[in-house]
Structure formats: C-alpha cells, structure tokens
Design a protein around this motif. Structure first.
Motif, PDB file in Angstrom:
ATOM      1  N   ILE A 229     -17.010  18.640 -28.400  1.00 54.86           N
ATOM      2  CA  ILE A 229     -17.736  18.078 -27.100  1.00 54.86           C
ATOM      3  C   ILE A 229     -18.602  19.114 -26.379  1.00 54.86           C
ATOM      4  CG2 ILE A 229     -17.291  17.558 -24.702  1.00 54.86           C
ATOM      5  CD1 ILE A 229     -14.640  15.832 -25.980  1.00 54.86           C
ATOM      6  N   ALA A 230     -18.308  20.339 -26.378  1.00 52.02           N
ATOM      7  CA  ALA A 230     -18.882  21.412 -25.807  1.00 52.02           C
ATOM      8  C   ALA A 230     -20.497  21.516 -26.597  1.00 52.02           C
ATOM      9  CB  ALA A 230     -18.327  22.874 -26.054  1.00 52.02           C
ATOM     10  N   ARG A 231     -20.223  21.335 -27.970  1.00 53.88           N
ATOM     11  CA  ARG A 231     -21.746  21.465 -28.633  1.00 53.88           C
ATOM     12  C   ARG A 231     -22.420  20.146 -28.588  1.00 53.88           C
ATOM     13  NH1 ARG A 231     -22.689  19.929 -33.445  1.00 53.88           N
ATOM     14  NH2 ARG A 231     -20.360  19.711 -34.240  1.00 53.88           N
ATOM     15  N   LEU A 232     -21.734  18.976 -28.610  1.00 55.90           N
ATOM     16  CA  LEU A 232     -22.563  17.891 -28.478  1.00 55.90           C
ATOM     17  C   LEU A 232     -23.058  17.630 -27.002  1.00 55.90           C
ATOM     18  CD1 LEU A 232     -20.285  15.480 -30.718  1.00 55.90           C
ATOM     19  CD2 LEU A 232     -22.428  16.284 -31.268  1.00 55.90           C
ATOM     20  N   GLY A 233     -22.278  17.894 -26.128  1.00 58.59           N
ATOM     21  CA  GLY A 233     -22.559  17.539 -24.593  1.00 58.59           C
ATOM     22  C   GLY A 233     -21.949  16.079 -24.325  1.00 58.59           C
ATOM     23  N   VAL A 234     -21.635  15.613 -23.149  1.00 56.96           N
ATOM     24  CA  VAL A 234     -21.257  14.324 -22.673  1.00 56.96           C
ATOM     25  C   VAL A 234     -22.042  13.996 -21.620  1.00 56.96           C
ATOM     26  CG1 VAL A 234     -19.024  14.396 -23.938  1.00 56.96           C
ATOM     27  CG2 VAL A 234     -19.258  14.989 -21.678  1.00 56.96           C
ATOM     28  N   ASP A 235     -22.152  12.404 -21.171  1.00 55.82           N
ATOM     29  CA  ASP A 235     -22.737  12.097 -20.185  1.00 55.82           C
ATOM     30  C   ASP A 235     -22.106  10.688 -19.845  1.00 55.82           C
ATOM     31  OD1 ASP A 235     -24.138  10.301 -21.910  1.00 55.82           O
ATOM     32  OD2 ASP A 235     -25.547  11.681 -22.240  1.00 55.82           O
ATOM     33  N   TYR A 240     -14.993   8.968 -24.529  1.00 56.10           N
ATOM     34  CA  TYR A 240     -14.281   9.746 -25.591  1.00 56.10           C
ATOM     35  C   TYR A 240     -12.752   9.298 -25.550  1.00 56.10           C
ATOM     36  CZ  TYR A 240     -11.047  13.645 -27.189  1.00 56.10           C
ATOM     37  OH  TYR A 240     -10.289  14.404 -28.020  1.00 56.10           O
ATOM     38  N   LEU A 241     -12.394   9.247 -26.902  1.00 52.42           N
ATOM     39  CA  LEU A 241     -10.902   8.711 -26.962  1.00 52.42           C
ATOM     40  C   LEU A 241     -10.260   9.754 -27.740  1.00 52.42           C
ATOM     41  CD1 LEU A 241      -8.619   6.399 -26.920  1.00 52.42           C
ATOM     42  CD2 LEU A 241      -9.650   5.389 -29.005  1.00 52.42           C
ATOM     43  N   ALA A 256     -12.475  18.334 -21.638  1.00 51.25           N
ATOM     44  CA  ALA A 256     -13.834  18.831 -21.801  1.00 51.25           C
ATOM     45  C   ALA A 256     -14.881  17.586 -21.602  1.00 51.25           C
ATOM     46  CB  ALA A 256     -14.278  19.178 -23.149  1.00 51.25           C
ATOM     47  N   ALA A 257     -14.454  16.376 -21.952  1.00 52.63           N
ATOM     48  CA  ALA A 257     -14.996  15.362 -21.441  1.00 52.63           C
ATOM     49  C   ALA A 257     -15.010  14.899 -20.034  1.00 52.63           C
ATOM     50  CB  ALA A 257     -14.470  13.935 -22.218  1.00 52.63           C
ATOM     51  N   LEU A 258     -13.857  15.052 -19.425  1.00 51.30           N
ATOM     52  CA  LEU A 258     -13.848  14.856 -17.897  1.00 51.30           C
ATOM     53  C   LEU A 258     -14.612  15.776 -17.337  1.00 51.30           C
ATOM     54  CD1 LEU A 258     -10.041  14.338 -17.305  1.00 51.30           C
ATOM     55  CD2 LEU A 258     -11.768  12.456 -17.192  1.00 51.30           C
ATOM     56  N   ARG A 259     -14.621  16.778 -17.609  1.00 53.16           N
ATOM     57  CA  ARG A 259     -15.618  17.943 -17.006  1.00 53.16           C
ATOM     58  C   ARG A 259     -16.956  17.685 -17.298  1.00 53.16           C
ATOM     59  NH1 ARG A 259     -11.797  23.542 -17.320  1.00 53.16           N
ATOM     60  NH2 ARG A 259     -10.683  23.065 -15.821  1.00 53.16           N
ATOM     61  N   GLY A 260     -17.432  17.373 -18.312  1.00 46.65           N
ATOM     62  CA  GLY A 260     -18.837  16.577 -18.634  1.00 46.65           C
ATOM     63  C   GLY A 260     -19.420  15.630 -18.028  1.00 46.65           C
ATOM     64  N   GLY A 261     -18.495  14.907 -17.622  1.00 47.08           N
ATOM     65  CA  GLY A 261     -18.935  13.674 -16.712  1.00 47.08           C
ATOM     66  C   GLY A 261     -18.961  12.351 -17.688  1.00 47.08           C
ATOM     67  N   ALA A 262     -18.067  12.210 -18.533  1.00 46.44           N
ATOM     68  CA  ALA A 262     -18.082  11.127 -19.572  1.00 46.44           C
ATOM     69  C   ALA A 262     -17.758  10.100 -19.075  1.00 46.44           C
ATOM     70  CB  ALA A 262     -17.116  11.502 -20.726  1.00 46.44           C
ATOM     71  N   ALA A 283      -2.104  22.078 -15.143  1.00 50.63           N
ATOM     72  CA  ALA A 283      -2.294  23.231 -15.173  1.00 50.63           C
ATOM     73  C   ALA A 283      -3.395  23.879 -15.623  1.00 50.63           C
ATOM     74  CB  ALA A 283      -0.838  23.522 -16.118  1.00 50.63           C
ATOM     75  N   LEU A 284      -4.104  23.182 -16.368  1.00 52.50           N
ATOM     76  CA  LEU A 284      -5.360  23.848 -17.157  1.00 52.50           C
ATOM     77  C   LEU A 284      -6.562  23.778 -16.117  1.00 52.50           C
ATOM     78  CD1 LEU A 284      -5.024  22.111 -20.692  1.00 52.50           C
ATOM     79  CD2 LEU A 284      -4.935  24.481 -20.182  1.00 52.50           C
ATOM     80  N   GLY A 285      -6.279  23.086 -15.073  1.00 51.33           N
ATOM     81  CA  GLY A 285      -7.387  23.279 -13.865  1.00 51.33           C
ATOM     82  C   GLY A 285      -8.145  21.853 -13.738  1.00 51.33           C
ATOM     83  N   ALA A 286      -7.477  20.742 -14.189  1.00 49.17           N
ATOM     84  CA  ALA A 286      -8.057  19.487 -14.005  1.00 49.17           C
ATOM     85  C   ALA A 286      -8.037  18.865 -12.244  1.00 49.17           C
ATOM     86  CB  ALA A 286      -7.477  18.434 -14.856  1.00 49.17           C
ATOM     87  N   THR A 287      -9.005  18.539 -11.840  1.00 48.32           N
ATOM     88  CA  THR A 287      -8.820  18.210 -10.354  1.00 48.32           C
ATOM     89  C   THR A 287      -8.159  16.772 -10.504  1.00 48.32           C
ATOM     90  OG1 THR A 287     -11.110  16.995 -10.502  1.00 48.32           O
ATOM     91  CG2 THR A 287     -10.795  19.543  -9.867  1.00 48.32           C
TER      92      THR A 287
END
Length: 329
Positions: A229-235, A240-241, A256-262, A283-287
C-alpha cells in the motif's frame, strides 16, 4: 460501411462501464474511435446521463463496441450512426423513444434517450490528457461540443450539459481499484469477483507462491500489505480488504489504507476478534475517525458462509461505498 456490432448476439461488451481501457487500446493501435455519450434521459431507463459507449471498426468492417445504454434496444442503431461518424467525422445527436423521429425503434421501458456521438482521433491532445489522468489517478473533466475537445482539472457533477448546440462536461474519476491481501478461498473469491466486476484488482499474498494466481488480476504481489500500500498509494476510489487472517499483515494493511484515505477498508475475521483488533489498531496510533471507517466482519449479512457467498456480500458493499453517485464533489 456496415454498422453491425461484432459478436452482437452475445453482447458481453455491455459488461464494461469505463470506456478508457478500450480507448487506450484504440490509441495504441492508431485507430479512430467514436465516443457516444448518453446526455439526457426522460422517464425510465437502464442507464443514467453520463453513460458511454465506444466504437471502433474491425478489419472485416464490423463495429467493436464497449459499454451499453439500453439493454439492446438502441445499441445496434447507435453503432450504425457511429460507423457514419467514423467515416465523415461529423458529430450527431440522436433521440430515441418518446418524440423520436425513428418510430420503429421502441424502448421497452418507455421514456426517451438522447445521445451525442463524436469521432475521436488517436493523436488528440485531449485523449492523451484523459488517459494520463487515469494513469495518475486524478479526476478530470472532458469538455466537448462534438467537434473540439479539451480536458481540464477538477471535480463536479458526473455530467454537465448545455443544449442548442449540445456541449458536454463529463467527469472522469480514477478507475476503481481493489487490493485484496490473502490466499485462502474467501480472499481468492473476493479478488476474482472484483476483477470480474471491472475493478483494477491487486492480489497481495505475503511470501505467496511464485506462480501467479489462477485467474486474471491486474497485479499479484508477494510483499507485506502495508509495504504494498505504501508503494502503490491509495485514494477514495480504492478499496482494501485484509484477509490473510494474520494480524501482523491485516492490521498493518488496514492502518496503511485508513491513513491513506481509502474509500473502503475491511478486514475479514470472527466478530469475537473485533474488540482486540480495534485495541491493537488504537495502540498503533489509529484515530477514532479512522477506526469508524473500518469494516470488521464486512459484507451483507444473510447471504451464507461459502467463499462465494461471503465474497459476493463484500464486493457488493465495496461497490456501494465507491459508487460515484455518493460523491459530494
């Protein structure tokens, strides 16, 4: 010249909703094409304004079609006009149904359909701009009066129309994309249904087999989902499943998908695991906002538990989430 549609007895060309891949093929082959846009609907109709078809001529004179308007009421006649537009380059506006000059062409659903048909040259700047925006995953507006075309940046309604004469401003969004991580029957069923549903489908299987998947996907990757996901990017046109059933991979991919705005993020797993997974993501920092967009145990309840039943419910949920009609732009 004939306007017969190639393989018209089995109109699988109507499965395709996005004409850009067919347009890209025509450009690569140096072929002229005709673009038909449904720009107005009165009453009931299978497709709404903005639906499109693309036509090219085959060596035997038949017309290759992509897309559909009416479920076989007018496609053959539109193809005949498309063949004429290919020959003379003059755009046409077509009126079918109530009030139409062609009383022999009946619409089963009643109402009326209005279509503009225009010729597209493979070397047009607007065509290359349109395809470039798709590759770069950016929205754009196709502006056309049938003779001249231009592409501009931006969003807006799916279709803007001025009449007398007709001028169209048609929005194109990035192609819908589905990233599935996993390799069990459920994950594979979701990936195959996504590909059949015209998603640009990417199957991610960490340290998976060297040989590709036994069905067609856009890409098969063997890396960790978060890295992919970091390499491909999401929008917001990406779903993402997570379906590896290993928290190391599914949680990382979802975060990664949530932070990228999927536009859709889901994770397959038992409901009993949901609380622990949410706590781990927090715990990993998700809001809280990110977690509110996460679909745990995704899909439509009640379809069944076989891989195809589960996958059908999930793909339907993803289609709804990524439906352009939900856009507020």
């Amino acid at each position: 010249m004939t306007g017969a549609i190639e393989n018209g007895d089995w109109p699988v060309f109507g499965w395709v909703d996005d004409i850009r891949p067919a347009l890209a093929e025509a450009v690569a082959a140096g072929k002229q094409a005709t673009l038909a846009t449904l720009y107005k609907v009165a009453g009931s109709a299978p497709r709404g304004p903005g639906a499109q078809m693309l036509f090219t001529r085959e060596p035997n004179g038949d017309i290759a079609a992509t897309g559909y308007f009416s479920g076989d009421c007018i496609e053959g006649d539109v193809a005949s006009h498309a063949a004429q537009v290919l020959d003379d380059g003059q755009p046409r506006t077509l009126h079918y149904g109530n009030g139409s000059p062609w009383i022999d062409i009946r619409l089963r659903c009643g109402g009326a359909l209005f279509v503009m048909v225009e010729r597209i040259e493979p070397d047009e700047e607007a065509v290359h701009d349109l395809l470039r925006h798709a590759r770069e995953r950016r929205s754009c507006i196709w502006n056309s009066d049938g003779l001249t075309r231009a592409v501009s940046e931006g969003a807006g309604p799916l279709l803007g129309v001025r009449e007398d004469p007709v001028h169209l401003a048609r929005r194109y969004d990035p192609p819908r994309r589905l990233i599935v991580s996993g390799g069990d029957p459920g994950a594979l069923a979701a990936a195959q249904l996504g590909a059949l549903g015209q998603f640009e489908t990417i199957l991610v299987r960490p340290q998976g087999p060297q040989q590709p998947a036994p069905f067609a996907v856009s890409q098969y990757l063997r890396e960790a989902p978060a890295a992919a996901i970091a390499r491909l990017g999401v929008d917001r046109w990406t779903a993402y499943l997570g379906a590896t059933h290993e928290d190391e991979h599914d949680l990382g991919g979802c975060l990664a998908a949530l932070r990228g705005g999927a536009g859709y993020v889901g994770m397959i797993g038992a409901k009993s695991r949901a609380r622990g997974r949410l706590a781990a993501l927090e715990a990993l920092g998700a809001t809280k906002d990110e977690l509110s967009r996460l679909h745990l145990s995704p899909g439509i309840v009640g379809l069944g538990k076989s891989p195809w039943e589960v996958a059908t419910g999930i793909i339907a949920e993803i289609m709804q989430a990524l439906n352009p009609a939900r856009e507020r732009a």
